[in-house]
Design an enzyme around this catalytic site. Structure first.
Site, mmCIF file in Angstrom:
data_model
loop_
_atom_site.group_PDB
_atom_site.id
_atom_site.type_symbol
_atom_site.label_atom_id
_atom_site.label_comp_id
_atom_site.label_asym_id
_atom_site.label_seq_id
_atom_site.Cartn_x
_atom_site.Cartn_y
_atom_site.Cartn_z
ATOM 1 N N LEU A 1 -66.823 -65.404 -5.264
ATOM 2 C CA LEU A 1 -65.955 -65.891 -4.203
ATOM 3 C C LEU A 1 -64.974 -64.780 -3.860
ATOM 4 O O LEU A 1 -64.496 -64.073 -4.752
ATOM 5 C CB LEU A 1 -65.176 -67.144 -4.645
ATOM 6 C CG LEU A 1 -65.982 -68.401 -4.964
ATOM 7 C CD1 LEU A 1 -65.042 -69.537 -5.382
ATOM 8 C CD2 LEU A 1 -66.837 -68.833 -3.785
ATOM 9 N N ASP A 2 -64.670 -64.620 -2.584
ATOM 10 C CA ASP A 2 -63.707 -63.605 -2.176
ATOM 11 C C ASP A 2 -62.348 -63.870 -2.818
ATOM 12 O O ASP A 2 -62.041 -65.003 -3.215
ATOM 13 C CB ASP A 2 -63.556 -63.595 -0.652
ATOM 14 C CG ASP A 2 -64.838 -63.189 0.050
ATOM 15 O OD1 ASP A 2 -65.615 -62.422 -0.543
ATOM 16 O OD2 ASP A 2 -65.058 -63.654 1.183
ATOM 17 N N LYS A 3 -61.543 -62.846 -2.911
ATOM 18 C CA LYS A 3 -60.239 -62.944 -3.574
ATOM 19 C C LYS A 3 -59.435 -64.137 -3.073
ATOM 20 O O LYS A 3 -58.884 -64.912 -3.867
ATOM 21 C CB LYS A 3 -59.451 -61.643 -3.355
ATOM 22 C CG LYS A 3 -58.022 -61.694 -3.875
ATOM 23 C CD LYS A 3 -57.244 -60.446 -3.502
ATOM 24 C CE LYS A 3 -55.782 -60.576 -3.923
ATOM 25 N NZ LYS A 3 -54.976 -59.408 -3.504
ATOM 26 N N THR B 1 -60.435 -66.798 -1.420
ATOM 27 C CA THR B 1 -61.169 -68.054 -1.334
ATOM 28 C C THR B 1 -60.984 -68.814 -2.641
ATOM 29 O O THR B 1 -61.122 -68.249 -3.724
ATOM 30 C CB THR B 1 -62.665 -67.811 -1.086
ATOM 31 O OG1 THR B 1 -62.831 -67.126 0.162
ATOM 32 C CG2 THR B 1 -63.438 -69.121 -1.032
ATOM 33 N N ARG C 1 -67.366 -66.384 6.928
ATOM 34 C CA ARG C 1 -66.361 -65.744 7.771
ATOM 35 C C ARG C 1 -67.020 -65.002 8.934
ATOM 36 O O ARG C 1 -66.537 -65.066 10.074
ATOM 37 C CB ARG C 1 -65.524 -64.794 6.926
ATOM 38 C CG ARG C 1 -64.804 -65.496 5.784
ATOM 39 C CD ARG C 1 -64.365 -64.543 4.679
ATOM 40 N NE ARG C 1 -63.320 -63.621 5.122
ATOM 41 C CZ ARG C 1 -62.874 -62.614 4.397
ATOM 42 N NH1 ARG C 1 -63.388 -62.373 3.190
ATOM 43 N NH2 ARG C 1 -61.914 -61.830 4.867
#
Length: 349
Positions: free
Chosen positions: A179-181, A183, A284
């Site tokens: 998961l992105d930072k 998120t 995104r």
């Protein structure tokens, strides 16, 4: 000794301790940054030498490369700036300073951040499920999953290495997806090699089902729609991904769950996003490609709104078969306070 080589000089006793003789430290616990710095300095070694004739007039940073060739020039320059280099016993901090033949050059070789990245660091993990083979957590926004430039410490990987001893024997400490930072939400991790292997295969076979909640700015083309478009590195900005013909196949399903029309004509929508692939920044990128940048997603043109200062994306649901037993598992993760407050401002459809 060949021309240009450094002669060894006696190792220094080290810089004086400013606290020596002034009693014990009053604090019992260092904060995280101080602890990392203290650990690095404990692992450091002093490299000492006498500047040879062939190096007379050389820049100090170049002389350091000769003295410690196993380190990059950029790392040695950082050591210079931090006061870890001495010339004739005096601290030197200017890379451009010229050294002289016969000068005593000393450098405290603190390990690079990269070399210390894969270290256990205890952290409070919100555990949704844990057994011998599988760990499922609720990742908070702001936590980086894997060490990378700018984030060599304090990542989820560091926390997993501290959480259980077996993580050190697994690829990426058992991390099988990311998961992105910024998120938040549900994330699974393998705890044994058979589990990691099975999870990777299940993801590749699209047998793991992941659904997200997102808040986007704009008006969707329909109450439910799909974006099936290849994703690759943005040819203009290497920090971004984009829909490009040469990219990897990717598909995301979107469903409008809530909608808000603002007084100034702005519109916001609450979306359920279902992944059918797992490309970097997929939701995104696909949302932005349809004129729906996520709220506060600055990288893709989203502006802060509804009280959110980080990208409005939350991993809400995860369904999979247990990687060893095969039993069906389902997890639902409630959003954190900032996301929940923003979502509450959107009337339900």
């Amino acid at each position: 000794m060949k021309a240009g080589e450094y002669r060894d000089a006696p190792s220094p006793a080290g810089p004086p301790d400013p606290a020596a003789g002034e009693g014990e430290a009053t604090g019992d616990v260092l904060d995280a940054a101080e602890a990392v710095e203290a650990e690095a300095e404990a692992e450091a070694e002093w490299r000492c030498g006498v500047v040879p004739t062939a190096e007379h007039g050389t820049r100090l940073d170049k002389a350091l490369v000769t003295l410690a060739p196993e380190f990059s020039r950029s790392h040695l320059q950082r050591l210079l700036e931090a006061g870890h280099v001495r010339l004739d016993g005096a601290v030197a901090t200017a890379s451009s300073q010229r050294v002289k033949s016969g000068q005593r050059l000393e450098v405290e070789l603190i390990p690079t951040d990269e070399s210390r990245a894969f270290r256990p660091q205890p952290m409070a993990l919100v555990v949704l499920h844990e057994d011998e083979h599988l760990l499922v957590i609720d990742k908070p926004a702001g936590l980086v999953v894997h060490p990378a430039p700018g984030h060599w410490q304090g990542t989820l990987l560091n926390g997993l290495l501290a959480h259980h001893a077996g993580a050190a024997q697994l690829p990426r400490a058992g991390i099988v997806h990311r998961l992105d930072k910024d998120t938040s939400g549900v994330m699974m991790v393998g705890k044994t090699l058979p589990a990691v292997t099975a999870l990777v295969r299940a993801i590749a076979a699209r047998e793991v089902h992941r659904r997200y909640r997102a808040i986007a700015a704009g008006r969707p083309p329909a109450p439910a729609f799909s974006v099936e478009a290849p994703i690759g590195r943005d040819p203009v900005s290497r920090l971004r991904m984009a829909v490009v013909p040469s990219g990897k196949p990717a598909r995301t399903d979107f469903e409008v769950l809530a909608r808000r029309e603002g007084p100034a004509g702005e519109a916001f929508v609450g979306l359920r996003c279902t992944l059918h692939s797992g490309r970097t920044h997929q939701i995104r990128v696909h949302a932005t490609s349809r004129g729906l940048p996520l709220v506060a997603d600055a990288l893709y043109g989203g502006r802060p709104a509804l009280g959110l200062q980080r990208q409005a994306l939350h991993a809400a649901e995860l369904e999979l078969a247990h990687p060893v037993s095969g039993s069906p598992l389902a997890f639902r993760c409630e959003p954190p306070a900032d996301f929940a407050a923003a979502w509450a401002l959107l009337p339900l459809q």
